[in-house]
Motif scaffolding. Structure first.
Motif, PDB file in Angstrom:
ATOM      1  N   PRO A  73       0.812  -1.221   0.000  1.00 38.34           N
ATOM      2  CA  PRO A  73       0.000   0.000   0.000  1.00 38.34           C
ATOM      3  C   PRO A  73       0.846   1.273   0.000  1.00 38.34           C
ATOM      4  N   LYS A  74       1.947   1.276   0.741  1.00 38.97           N
ATOM      5  CA  LYS A  74       2.802   2.462   0.798  1.00 38.97           C
ATOM      6  C   LYS A  74       3.378   2.791  -0.577  1.00 38.97           C
ATOM      7  N   THR A  75       3.854   1.776  -1.284  1.00 40.31           N
ATOM      8  CA  THR A  75       4.413   2.003  -2.619  1.00 40.31           C
ATOM      9  C   THR A  75       3.350   2.501  -3.582  1.00 40.31           C
ATOM     10  N   MET A  76       2.174   1.885  -3.554  1.00 41.04           N
ATOM     11  CA  MET A  76       1.116   2.310  -4.467  1.00 41.04           C
ATOM     12  C   MET A  76       0.637   3.720  -4.136  1.00 41.04           C
ATOM     13  N   ALA A  77       0.627   4.075  -2.848  1.00 41.50           N
ATOM     14  CA  ALA A  77       0.244   5.434  -2.463  1.00 41.50           C
ATOM     15  C   ALA A  77       1.229   6.449  -3.042  1.00 41.50           C
ATOM     16  N   ARG A  78       2.520   6.133  -3.006  1.00 44.68           N
ATOM     17  CA  ARG A  78       3.530   7.026  -3.603  1.00 44.68           C
ATOM     18  C   ARG A  78       3.262   7.230  -5.089  1.00 44.68           C
ATOM     19  N   ILE A  79       2.962   6.146  -5.794  1.00 42.05           N
ATOM     20  CA  ILE A  79       2.740   6.233  -7.240  1.00 42.05           C
ATOM     21  C   ILE A  79       1.464   7.009  -7.548  1.00 42.05           C
ATOM     22  N   LEU A  80       0.400   6.751  -6.800  1.00 41.45           N
ATOM     23  CA  LEU A  80      -0.857   7.478  -7.012  1.00 41.45           C
ATOM     24  C   LEU A  80      -0.676   8.975  -6.778  1.00 41.45           C
ATOM     25  N   ARG A  81       0.064   9.336  -5.742  1.00 44.05           N
ATOM     26  CA  ARG A  81       0.303  10.756  -5.446  1.00 44.05           C
ATOM     27  C   ARG A  81       1.150  11.398  -6.553  1.00 44.05           C
ATOM     28  N   PHE A  82       2.140  10.671  -7.035  1.00 41.04           N
ATOM     29  CA  PHE A  82       2.996  11.150  -8.127  1.00 41.04           C
ATOM     30  C   PHE A  82       2.177  11.372  -9.400  1.00 41.04           C
ATOM     31  N   GLU A  83       1.318  10.414  -9.737  1.00 42.27           N
ATOM     32  CA  GLU A  83       0.458  10.565 -10.917  1.00 42.27           C
ATOM     33  C   GLU A  83      -0.444  11.788 -10.778  1.00 42.27           C
ATOM     34  N   HIS A  84      -0.997  11.972  -9.584  1.00 46.63           N
ATOM     35  CA  HIS A  84      -1.898  13.102  -9.356  1.00 46.63           C
ATOM     36  C   HIS A  84      -1.153  14.427  -9.481  1.00 46.63           C
ATOM     37  N   ALA A  85       0.055  14.483  -8.951  1.00 46.59           N
ATOM     38  CA  ALA A  85       0.846  15.711  -9.036  1.00 46.59           C
ATOM     39  C   ALA A  85       1.178  16.049 -10.487  1.00 46.59           C
ATOM     40  N   ARG A  86       1.570  15.060 -11.271  1.00 49.62           N
ATOM     41  CA  ARG A  86       1.848  15.298 -12.701  1.00 49.62           C
ATOM     42  C   ARG A  86       0.600  15.799 -13.414  1.00 49.62           C
ATOM     43  N   ASP A  87      -0.526  15.174 -13.121  1.00 46.61           N
ATOM     44  CA  ASP A  87      -1.775  15.563 -13.769  1.00 46.61           C
ATOM     45  C   ASP A  87      -2.152  17.004 -13.408  1.00 46.61           C
ATOM     46  N   LEU A  88      -2.030  17.346 -12.129  1.00 49.49           N
ATOM     47  CA  LEU A  88      -2.333  18.711 -11.697  1.00 49.49           C
ATOM     48  C   LEU A  88      -1.396  19.723 -12.352  1.00 49.49           C
ATOM     49  N   ALA A  89      -0.116  19.383 -12.438  1.00 48.59           N
ATOM     50  CA  ALA A  89       0.857  20.309 -13.014  1.00 48.59           C
ATOM     51  C   ALA A  89       0.534  20.625 -14.467  1.00 48.59           C
ATOM     52  N   HIS A  90       0.030  19.631 -15.206  1.00 54.05           N
ATOM     53  CA  HIS A  90      -0.326  19.859 -16.610  1.00 54.05           C
ATOM     54  C   HIS A  90      -1.656  20.601 -16.738  1.00 54.05           C
ATOM     55  N   LYS A  91      -2.608  20.265 -15.873  1.00 55.93           N
ATOM     56  CA  LYS A  91      -3.940  20.856 -15.990  1.00 55.93           C
ATOM     57  C   LYS A  91      -4.026  22.260 -15.396  1.00 55.93           C
TER      58      LYS A  91
END
Length: 291
Positions: free
Chosen positions: A224-242
């Motif tokens: 869960p910790k690893t997947m949480a890191r990846i989900l947060r990273f994906e969200h940050a990239r998405d926010l930065a573009h949008k």
């Protein structure tokens, strides 16, 4: 499950074409059949009509890609747990970027599975795929080879996507359901973009964090910790573009990082690039090109 899923003839197929520094290519994207929406995110058909050798930086992600290739093999750099080349393959959960190259004549279809979709489709512990690629032949044997041949010989992309629907449905819908606790914790993590408290989620599920981590590695592909890191990273990239007007400190706060320094460390660790480098090079039409 019947041999054919009805109602796939009205699918919307989005066509993209590119002619530029990365050569010439076309891509077609579409959704799976409605019966598969919990297990498959989308399908992509891809073909390079000309171009030189191309290398791309592939980033950690929360989905599981399956590449079914009709062209030359793909090449991998700095990926010690995987072969130097792969033709048709899947990739498990990575926590760092992988550099993938093609020789300018790629012709393939990609299936992006949800973690539970991959678990039910491949019918093995997803921990066996963690941080490596595995060939489709090793995973499915003769069934995989038959699928590749059928897809290659299909008259067009709509027919290929319909064949994928039927093949995937036969495997997934006959497989056992995932663990209810893992399903609920994954739902909470994805809904919060990785910011939900894993301690609280484990407590609510009534099982220990250690046992939850073991179940997650088997059915999701990482803890869960690893997947949480990846989900947060994906969200940050998405926010930065949008929302490009966001400053780095505001972006860090919006994406759930402790501060800007935390965001910078995570971007560097997961992508190998600083946040500024990543956003400058990350292009929807080409991906992240490498020299």
């Amino acid at each position: 499950m019947t041999a054919s899923l009805a109602g796939s003839g009205d699918r919307v197929i989005r066509h993209l074409a590119y002619d530029g520094e990365a050569g010439q290519w076309e891509m077609l994207r579409t959704h799976p059949h409605q019966a598969l929406k919990s297990y498959v995110i989308d399908y992509s058909g891809y073909r390079e009509t000309q171009g030189s050798e191309i290398w791309r930086r592939e980033l950690p992600c929360s989905f599981v890609p399956l590449i079914i290739n009709f062209g030359p093999a793909f090449h991998f750099r700095d990926d010690p747990r995987s072969p130097a080349t792969q033709t048709s393959f899947t990739a498990g959960v990575y926590t760092r970027a992988v550099i993938v190259g093609s020789r300018g004549a790629a012709f393939c279809v990609q299936v992006n599975f949800t973690p539970f979709g991959a678990w039910r489709f491949f019918r093995l512990s997803q921990s066996e795929l963690e941080s490596r690629t595995v060939s489709l032949d090793d995973l499915l044997g003769a069934q995989g080879r038959s699928l590749i041949a059928e897809l290659h010989d299909a008259p067009g992309w709509p027919e290929r996507f319909a064949l994928l629907d039927d093949f995937i449905a036969r495997r997934i819908l006959a497989a056992r359901e995932p663990d209810a606790n893992v399903r609920e914790v994954w739902r909470a993590l994805t809904a919060s973009h990785g910011t939900a408290s894993i301690v609280a989620l484990a407590r609510t599920s009534g099982i220990s964090r250690r046992h939850l981590a073991k179940l997650f590695r088997a059915e999701i592909g990482a803890t869960p910790k690893t997947m949480a890191r990846i989900l947060r990273f994906e969200h940050a990239r998405d926010l930065a573009h949008k929302v490009p007007r966001l400053g780095w400190a505001d972006l860090a706060y919006a994406a759930g990082y402790a501060d800007q320094a935390h965001l910078a460390r995570e971007f560097k660790d997961l992508s190998g690039l600083t946040p500024q480098e990543l956003l400058r090079r990350d292009r929807a039409e080409t991906g992240i090109l490498e020299q």
